[in-house]
Design an enzyme around this catalytic site. Structure first.
Site, PDB file in Angstrom:
ATOM      1  N   HIS A 136       8.184 -13.707  15.998  1.00  8.57           N
ATOM      2  CA  HIS A 136       8.086 -12.534  15.290  1.00  8.57           C
ATOM      3  C   HIS A 136       9.633 -12.651  15.358  1.00  8.57           C
ATOM      4  CE1 HIS A 136       9.413  -8.008  15.526  1.00  8.57           C
ATOM      5  NE2 HIS A 136       8.134  -7.836  15.282  1.00  8.57           N
ATOM      6  N   GLU A 138      12.172 -10.338  14.358  1.00 10.96           N
ATOM      7  CA  GLU A 138      13.011 -10.029  15.430  1.00 10.96           C
ATOM      8  C   GLU A 138      13.342 -10.828  17.102  1.00 10.96           C
ATOM      9  OE1 GLU A 138      14.258  -7.116  19.138  1.00 10.96           O
ATOM     10  OE2 GLU A 138      12.740  -6.012  17.168  1.00 10.96           O
ATOM     11  N   CYS A 207      13.931  -0.164  22.633  1.00 10.97           N
ATOM     12  CA  CYS A 207      14.335   0.794  22.314  1.00 10.97           C
ATOM     13  C   CYS A 207      14.312   2.439  22.578  1.00 10.97           C
ATOM     14  CB  CYS A 207      14.480   0.093  20.476  1.00 10.97           C
ATOM     15  SG  CYS A 207      13.375   1.333  19.043  1.00 10.97           S
ATOM     16  N   ASN A 237       5.334  -3.033  17.245  1.00 19.36           N
ATOM     17  CA  ASN A 237       5.267  -2.444  18.008  1.00 19.36           C
ATOM     18  C   ASN A 237       4.107  -0.933  18.333  1.00 19.36           C
ATOM     19  OD1 ASN A 237       5.920   1.095  16.158  1.00 19.36           O
ATOM     20  ND2 ASN A 237       6.709  -1.087  15.065  1.00 19.36           N
ATOM     21  N   SER A 280       7.308   2.039  11.992  1.00 17.19           N
ATOM     22  CA  SER A 280       7.486   1.843  10.761  1.00 17.19           C
ATOM     23  C   SER A 280       6.375   2.329   9.798  1.00 17.19           C
ATOM     24  CB  SER A 280       7.545  -0.072  10.730  1.00 17.19           C
ATOM     25  OG  SER A 280       6.528  -0.529  10.738  1.00 17.19           O
TER      26      SER A 280
END
Length: 336
Positions: A136, A138, A207, A237, A280
């Site tokens: 990923h 991130e 988050c 997510n 997103s």
């Protein structure tokens, strides 16, 4: 005169919060502002956020998406390049500086916080354990903040149980921001069982937006015949929301990017539909899907709101002198 067949009744449980988070909103805003200030093209390294609708919309405005900086033509070396919301390894801005490129970092501030947490662990002499998904962006960005070998990636409880920690070195962990809260808790428990002295980050890594969307889906899922999550296949997510819905009691959960992807032949007779969107995914697609069900069902909306989000992350200082029109803001907020 023949009576029209009545549409079957359907309750749509619409989750809130859903869709764009503050980090996604900021990243899209950065690209739009850069285009207004500097003109096209503006290059964007990797998808600014994981959503094809958003990417195509920005392409129509003049953004050019690339995977590596060497794809920028020599003739456009003066054009800005934006780093995506997922964050990048330290080597990327260093490469941009070596090429004399002007770059704007759209990394989500909450991802940047994880970078700082990882660097703090290392500064205190700890080997860093990163809980996340291999490959990923991130995760690649977080691992790229530290020297090679300073971070071990753990994806599952089984991997935590088999982890061979370096001898004589303290451990500290951080997590990818978009993971399943439940899955991550299990991995952390496994690590803390084996390594009681492992240090947690100074603040929660997952988050607020990930947690809020998962809690809303958990609340709406029990008794749902079908649960749809609006999001992209490469959106971590969004995929986690599909899993959360099924675990929380939905009979079936699917990830779709647009209404055109809904497998109507498989939907069958349903009485309750759960609906949410990854961080997103723009609201305009949620509206599109609601309308698609209204065409086929006598649909009633039922809101499943578990939190209110007021977070707002400021854009880069160099862009703050540019004003966005109402149409710009509608696009940035996912409404157009």
């Amino acid at each position: 005169m023949l009576d029209r067949p009545q549409k079957p009744p359907l309750t749509i449980r619409l989750c809130g919060p859903r869709g764009f988070c503050a980090g996604v909103d900021r990243a899209i805003q950065i690209v739009v502002l850069a285009l207004k200030k500097y003109g096209a093209p503006v290059y964007v390294r990797h998808e600014i956020v994981h959503n094809r609708y958003v990417v195509e919309g920005l392409q129509n405005l003049g953004a050019v998406f690339i995977e590596e900086l060497d794809e920028i033509p020599d003739a456009h070396r003066d054009s800005p390049v934006v780093f995506s919301a997922h964050g990048v390894p330290k080597s990327v801005p260093a490469d941009a500086e070596a090429r004399n490129l002007f770059y704007l970092d759209a990394t989500c501030p909450l991802v940047s916080k994880v970078h700082k947490q990882a660097m703090r662990h290392q500064r205190l002499g700890r080997h860093v354990v990163l809980i996340g998904h291999a490959g990923h962006p991130e995760v690649i960005g977080t691992m790229g903040q530290l020297p090679e070998g300073a971070v071990t990636l753990i994806e599952t409880e089984a991997e935590a149980g088999a982890f061979d920690a370096p001898e004589g070195v303290e451990l500290g962990f951080v997590t990818q921001t978009t993971l399943s809260v439940a899955d991550t808790a299990g991995v952390i428990r496994a690590l803390e069982t084996r390594f009681p002295n492992i240090k947690a980050p100074a603040a929660e890594s997952i988050c607020y937006a990930t947690t809020n969307r998962q809690e809303a889906v958990q609340a709406a899922a029990p008794g749902a015949d079908l649960f749809l999550i609006v999001g992209a296949p490469n959106s971590s997510n969004s995929k986690r929301l599909v899993e959360v819905a099924e675990r929380a009691g939905a009979k079936r959960s699917l990830l779709v990017q647009r209404a055109s992807e809904i497998p109507w032949d498989e939907v069958g007779e349903i009485g309750t539909l759960g609906l949410s969107a990854g961080a997103s995914a723009p609201e305009i697609i949620v509206d599109e899907i609601v309308e698609a069900f209204r065409q086929r069902f006598n649909a009633t909306l039922e809101l499943a709101i578990t939190a209110e989000e007021t977070e707002n992350f400021p854009v880069n200082r160099v862009l703050r002198d540019v004003e966005l029109t109402a149409a710009d803001m509608a696009f940035v907020n996912g409404a157009a």
